[in-house]
Design a protein around this motif. Structure first.
Motif, PDB file in Angstrom:
ATOM      1  N   PRO A  98       4.531   3.863   3.437  1.00 13.13           N
ATOM      2  CA  PRO A  98       4.342   2.611   2.700  1.00 13.13           C
ATOM      3  C   PRO A  98       4.169   2.835   1.198  1.00 13.13           C
ATOM      4  N   ILE A 106      -0.743  -0.122   1.715  1.00 15.01           N
ATOM      5  CA  ILE A 106      -0.109   0.729   0.717  1.00 15.01           C
ATOM      6  C   ILE A 106      -1.209   1.496  -0.016  1.00 15.01           C
ATOM      7  N   THR A 113       2.958  -8.860  -0.249  1.00  9.42           N
ATOM      8  CA  THR A 113       1.833  -8.088  -0.777  1.00  9.42           C
ATOM      9  C   THR A 113       1.180  -8.897  -1.888  1.00  9.42           C
TER      10      THR A 113
END
Length: 249
Positions: free
Chosen positions: A28, A202, A229
């Motif tokens: 990620p 992440i 995100t």
């Protein structure tokens, strides 16, 4: 291979590209634009087309985005302004949240809700019908990624294997390759056979990435996904963005 798609923004956050039947490991990372600001402004022009309405009479502004024509010179720009009938969705959107959102139509992908103040978009369309897009906040620390493989099975199946491991054997046999989450970094829930809700962290980011992935295999294989995100200040928008994508795709 002829079916391999080279659009950089569709890569599923992996450091190693697929070649033949290679199986790569999920890593990620936060996405980045592949084009300069000047290139994006030239290729991805944004047009205001009015407002769209939802089932509870909530409205949000509607925009369409162009992309470079993959077959001829010029841009893909086939859209019309909204009417009461053409721009309505039977989807309930909270009125307070709607004030913070806008609807964007993307070539070869369709419509997606995004934070209202996000100005920057990179959209690509492939000659085989594939589409990819990256939308980002002003500081480029928040992002929404989208991808649609159209009927290009070699484009979509390897990426689908990350969320649907049952496809991995077939993808390898067809020399498309695939992905594995050997470190168990991604959490996946399957509400049905062809749908996956997922999330992952992440590194060095406070908030997780959340997404929806889908595939269809009814004669023509199609894979599509969205990855969202957002930082803490906009976490409340993750739900409506993903729910609307799930509703419309």
């Amino acid at each position: 291979m002829k079916l391999f798609c080279s659009i950089s923004t569709i890569l599923l956050l992996l450091s190693t590209a697929i070649t033949h039947a290679e199986v790569s490991h999920f890593e990620p990372i936060f996405p980045q634009f592949s084009n300069t600001i000047k290139q994006r402004q030239a290729m991805n022009q944004i047009y205001a087309l009015g407002e769209v309405s939802f089932s509870n009479d909530v409205r949000v502004p509607f925009y369409r985005v162009t992309a470079a024509n993959p077959v001829d010179d010029g841009l893909l720009k086939d859209f019309k302004s909204c009417t009461a009938k053409s721009c309505h969705f039977d989807f309930k959107l909270d009125a307070n949240l709607a004030k913070q959102l806008k609807l964007v139509g993307l070539p070869e992908i369709g419509v997606v809700l995004v934070p209202k103040d996000w100005p920057d978009i990179e959209a690509n369309a492939g000659a085989n019908g594939t589409g990819s897009a990256l939308l980002m906040s002003t500081n480029q620390k928040q992002a929404i990624e989208l991808y649609d493989s159209s009927v290009c099975v070699g484009c979509g199946m390897p990426y689908a294997t990350l969320y649907f491991p049952n496809l991995l054997k077939e993808s390898i046999e067809n020399e498309f390759g695939g992905y594995k989450d050997t470190q168990k970094l991604i959490h996946v829930v399957h509400p049905s056979k062809h749908i996956a809700f997922f999330s992952y962290q992440i590194p060095k980011l406070n908030n997780k990435t959340h997404g929806v992935a889908k595939y269809r295999d009814d004669g023509d294989f199609n894979f599509r996904e969205i990855k969202v995100t957002l930082d803490k200040s906009q976490q409340h928008l993750v739900g409506p963005i993903l729910n609307f994508y799930h509703f419309t795709h």
